[in-house]
Design an enzyme around this catalytic site. Structure first.
Site, PDB file in Angstrom:
ATOM      1  N   CYS A  78      -2.289   9.258   2.181  1.00 58.74           N
ATOM      2  CA  CYS A  78      -1.947   8.744   0.850  1.00 58.74           C
ATOM      3  C   CYS A  78      -3.056   9.001  -0.160  1.00 58.74           C
ATOM      4  O   CYS A  78      -2.809   9.038  -1.350  1.00 58.74           O
ATOM      5  CB  CYS A  78      -1.658   7.255   0.936  1.00 58.74           C
ATOM      6  SG  CYS A  78      -3.001   6.372   1.726  1.00 58.74           S
ATOM      7  N   GLU A  81       0.895  -1.175   0.000  1.00 60.22           N
ATOM      8  CA  GLU A  81       0.000   0.000   0.000  1.00 60.22           C
ATOM      9  C   GLU A  81       0.923   1.212   0.000  1.00 60.22           C
ATOM     10  O   GLU A  81       1.450   1.592   1.042  1.00 60.22           O
ATOM     11  CB  GLU A  81      -0.875  -0.011   1.255  1.00 60.22           C
ATOM     12  CG  GLU A  81      -1.802  -1.209   1.372  1.00 60.22           C
ATOM     13  CD  GLU A  81      -3.015  -1.102   0.472  1.00 60.22           C
ATOM     14  OE1 GLU A  81      -3.259  -0.024  -0.086  1.00 60.22           O
ATOM     15  OE2 GLU A  81      -3.701  -2.128   0.304  1.00 60.22           O
TER      16      GLU A  81
HETATM   17  P1  NAP Z   1       8.045   5.366   4.855  1.00 60.53           P
HETATM   18  O1  NAP Z   1       9.166   6.282   5.062  1.00 60.53           O
HETATM   19  O2  NAP Z   1       8.028   4.507   3.657  1.00 60.53           O
HETATM   20  O3  NAP Z   1       7.946   4.489   6.183  1.00 60.53           O
HETATM   21  C1  NAP Z   1       6.922   3.536   6.384  1.00 60.53           C
HETATM   22  C2  NAP Z   1       7.410   2.494   7.364  1.00 60.53           C
HETATM   23  O4  NAP Z   1       8.544   1.808   6.805  1.00 60.53           O
HETATM   24  C3  NAP Z   1       7.887   3.044   8.707  1.00 60.53           C
HETATM   25  O5  NAP Z   1       7.568   2.110   9.703  1.00 60.53           O
HETATM   26  C4  NAP Z   1       9.380   3.145   8.506  1.00 60.53           C
HETATM   27  O6  NAP Z   1      10.148   3.109   9.694  1.00 60.53           O
HETATM   28  C5  NAP Z   1       9.637   1.894   7.705  1.00 60.53           C
HETATM   29  N1  NAP Z   1      10.859   1.921   6.928  1.00 60.53           N
HETATM   30  C6  NAP Z   1      11.471   2.967   6.347  1.00 60.53           C
HETATM   31  N2  NAP Z   1      12.565   2.549   5.650  1.00 60.53           N
HETATM   32  C7  NAP Z   1      12.636   1.208   5.819  1.00 60.53           C
HETATM   33  C8  NAP Z   1      13.512   0.196   5.359  1.00 60.53           C
HETATM   34  N3  NAP Z   1      14.547   0.466   4.563  1.00 60.53           N
HETATM   35  N4  NAP Z   1      13.283  -1.075   5.731  1.00 60.53           N
HETATM   36  C9  NAP Z   1      12.234  -1.375   6.516  1.00 60.53           C
HETATM   37  N5  NAP Z   1      11.357  -0.469   6.976  1.00 60.53           N
HETATM   38  C10 NAP Z   1      11.554   0.812   6.627  1.00 60.53           C
HETATM   39  O7  NAP Z   1       6.655   6.164   4.818  1.00 60.53           O
HETATM   40  P2  NAP Z   1       6.108   7.232   5.846  1.00 60.53           P
HETATM   41  O8  NAP Z   1       6.821   8.510   5.621  1.00 60.53           O
HETATM   42  O9  NAP Z   1       6.080   6.656   7.224  1.00 60.53           O
HETATM   43  O10 NAP Z   1       4.590   7.329   5.380  1.00 60.53           O
HETATM   44  C11 NAP Z   1       4.195   8.124   4.321  1.00 60.53           C
HETATM   45  C12 NAP Z   1       4.043   7.313   3.046  1.00 60.53           C
HETATM   46  O11 NAP Z   1       3.136   6.251   3.270  1.00 60.53           O
HETATM   47  C13 NAP Z   1       3.440   8.133   1.935  1.00 60.53           C
HETATM   48  O12 NAP Z   1       4.108   7.866   0.730  1.00 60.53           O
HETATM   49  C14 NAP Z   1       2.000   7.637   1.883  1.00 60.53           C
HETATM   50  O13 NAP Z   1       1.381   7.823   0.645  1.00 60.53           O
HETATM   51  C15 NAP Z   1       2.166   6.208   2.232  1.00 60.53           C
HETATM   52  N6  NAP Z   1       0.905   5.636   2.708  1.00 60.53           N
HETATM   53  C16 NAP Z   1       0.237   4.781   1.891  1.00 60.53           C
HETATM   54  C17 NAP Z   1      -0.988   4.261   2.305  1.00 60.53           C
HETATM   55  C18 NAP Z   1      -1.757   3.317   1.425  1.00 60.53           C
HETATM   56  O14 NAP Z   1      -2.659   2.663   1.932  1.00 60.53           O
HETATM   57  N7  NAP Z   1      -1.470   3.215   0.141  1.00 60.53           N
HETATM   58  C19 NAP Z   1      -1.503   4.597   3.555  1.00 60.53           C
HETATM   59  C20 NAP Z   1      -0.792   5.463   4.355  1.00 60.53           C
HETATM   60  C21 NAP Z   1       0.434   5.972   3.920  1.00 60.53           C
HETATM   61  P3  NAP Z   1      10.643   4.472  10.399  1.00 60.53           P
HETATM   62  O15 NAP Z   1       9.583   4.822  11.318  1.00 60.53           O
HETATM   63  O16 NAP Z   1      11.913   4.149  11.086  1.00 60.53           O
HETATM   64  O17 NAP Z   1      10.830   5.480   9.321  1.00 60.53           O
END
Ligand code: NAP
Length: 475
Positions: A283, A249
């Site tokens: 998102c 997602e």
């Molecule tokens: P993110 O930076 O991708 O982080 C999401 C999760 O992944 C966090 O728990 C993060 O941990 C972890 N993470 C980051 N890098 C990682 C790696 N290399 N290996 C394993 N885990 C890792 O996203 P975000 O900034 O939290 O959230 C915003 C994004 O989420 C936006 O792009 C939004 O569109 C998307 N989103 C999508 C949906 C959907 O249903 N399609 C819903 C909500 C949000 P940390 O906390 O340590 O960073």
């Protein structure tokens, strides 16, 4: 803590140790609480326990699992005020929105308690005499979820509830910025009677390390990720080694279109809800507004007037509509994007003020054109770029000209146009005359680089089930 009394769930996060991770309030960067940073050995041990527990859990009846999930739903509902406070403290969204998320998050628990009993297989007409063909559904096994900070409860219950309903166990890695809500709802699951080994919440200072472990672990049979497209892509590559089932997602870039026959006040109301909810950090947020030439000025006037009435402030204060951004990094990157868009020729119609701390005033940019960077960027903040358009077929091309395919919205009173446009938009979800489309009863998910897999609805539980085909011969 200011505004908060008698929140027993919050009291559990006072324990600071050498290995703890501090969680900050985006309102003033004060510390809200601490969670443990688990070692890799600890996490491996939890995965082992999860595997053993899952083997028992898969042999329980669906109605047993539903009873526990229903009890969990009741406890989350009973504690919704405390959960909402915790969420506002660590995430920043206004308390009314946080309460809304608790209700939305809980709805998945209730929904999948019901769906647990409906994981039907098929009987298949046999191609030859003396045979009987059938399919059954079996739980995948131990599942891992990695979730973002923008919806600290709902992004977890959308995964954990169907997994538990299907007979799987869960390892959950919430965002390090908003883990308290995750620990708090897990605690309520244990109080509801869920054996602790079926749901572990894990964090480490290095999410990269945790991701690497979860993706490569043989005993984890499924990874469900919600977050950015960039991280999703990296995780997908890592899961390839163990050929894991995955759901992704990912990010979005939702167009919000207002045709010249639209109900303009309704479109303004939908635009405000879709764009400024959670300070624009969702998102499915409207990311770019396309307004047809004949009504462009009228829409912009009404939209700016509505935006000017939004109160920006601390989420725990009544009358706050828009809270802070998650951190200063997010604010800096959005300010830089506004500045680039203005340099590229857009006009600052409203807002743009920096405000102090992590706060940013809701902002409307007009005279935006489709070649500007902002149109291809997931803004993730309270900024609305407005683009003028004339022709429907050219508009559709502009809407679809993105790597993303999550949500899209349009307003029209023309029924033929409604079906035509809905059919041609390359997005997993379409809202027609509606700015808020998420519900537990409908399948949520994207196409293109917004990912794959569906959460909620009847499809949601399928993500946690394998189909087994059984052939009886010589009957
Ligand atoms: P993110 O930076 O991708 O982080 C999401 C999760 O992944 C966090 O728990 C993060 O941990 C972890 N993470 C980051 N890098 C990682 C790696 N290399 N290996 C394993 N885990 C890792 O996203 P975000 O900034 O939290 O959230 C915003 C994004 O989420 C936006 O792009 C939004 O569109 C998307 N989103 C999508 C949906 C959907 O249903 N399609 C819903 C909500 C949000 P940390 O906390 O340590 O960073």
């Amino acid at each position: 803590m200011e505004y908060i009394n008698n929140n027993e769930l919050l009291a559990a996060f006072n324990n600071q140790t050498d290995h703890s991770i501090a969680v900050y309030n985006p309102h003033d960067d004060s510390i809200v609480g601490y969670i443990p940073s688990l070692s890799i050995e600890d996490i491996n041990h939890k995965i082992e326990r999860s595997k053993v527990a899952q083997q028992e859990w898969q042999n329980t009846t669906a109605s047993h699992r539903a009873t526990i999930l229903n009890k969990w739903f009741e406890l989350v509902t009973e504690h919704s005020d405390e959960l909402a406070q915790i969420m506002t403290l660590e995430q920043g969204k206004p308390l009314t929105e946080a309460k809304g998320e608790v209700v939305y998050g809980a709805s998945f628990i209730k929904w999948f308690a019901e769906e647990a009993k409906r994981t039907y297989g098929d009987t298949i007409p046999a191609p030859a005499a003396g045979k009987r063909l059938m399919t059954t559904k079996q739980p995948i096994g131990v599942t891992a979820s990695i979730t973002p900070w923008n919806f600290p409860i709902a992004m977890i219950t959308r995964k954990v509830a169907p997994a538990l309903a299907a007979g799987c166990s869960c390892i959950v890695k919430p965002a390090n910025q908003t883990p308290l809500s995750a620990y708090a709802i897990a605690e309520l699951a244990y109080q509801a009677g869920l054996p602790k080994d079926l749901l572990f919440v894990i964090n480490n200072h290095s999410s990269v390390l945790v991701g690497d472990l979860l993706c490569h672990h043989e005993d984890i049979k499924k990874l469900s990720f919600t977050g950015s497209t960039e991280v999703g892509r990296a995780l997908l590559k890592q899961t390839a080694d163990t050929i894991k089932r995955t759901s992704m997602e990912l990010g979005g870039n939702a167009p919000f279109v207002v045709f010249d026959d639209a109900d303009i006040p309704a479109a303004v109301q939908g635009a405000i809800a879709s764009k400024f909810r959670n300070a624009g950090q969702t998102c499915v947020c409207a990311n770019r507004f396309y307004v047809q030439d004949a009504i462009y000025d009228e829409f912009v006037d009404q939209f700016v007037s509505a935006v000017s009435q939004l109160n920006v402030g601390y989420g725990l204060e009544v009358d706050t509509h828009v809270g802070p951004l998650i951190d200063s990094k997010a604010k800096d990157s959005i300010l830089a994007l506004i500045s680039t868009t203005l340099q590229q020729g857009a006009k600052l119609q409203y807002g743009g003020d920096k405000l102090s701390g992590n706060y940013l005033q809701p902002t409307v940019l007009t005279d935006v054109s489709s070649n500007m960077d902002i149109v291809q960027t997931e803004i993730f903040g309270p900024v609305a770029p407005v683009i003028r358009f004339e022709d429907e077929s050219d508009l559709i091309k502009q809407c679809n000209d993105t790597i993303y395919g999550l949500a899209s919205y349009f307003y029209t009173k023309d029924i033929q146009r409604a079906f035509r446009v809905a059919d041609t938009l390359e997005f997993g979800m379409v809202g027609i005359n509606e700015g808020i489309i998420s519900t537990e009863v409908a399948p949520f998910g994207g196409i293109k680089q917004s990912g794959f897999g569906r959460e909620g609805a009847k499809q949601g539980i399928e993500e946690y089930l394998n189909t087994k085909y059984i052939c009886f011969g010589n009957l």
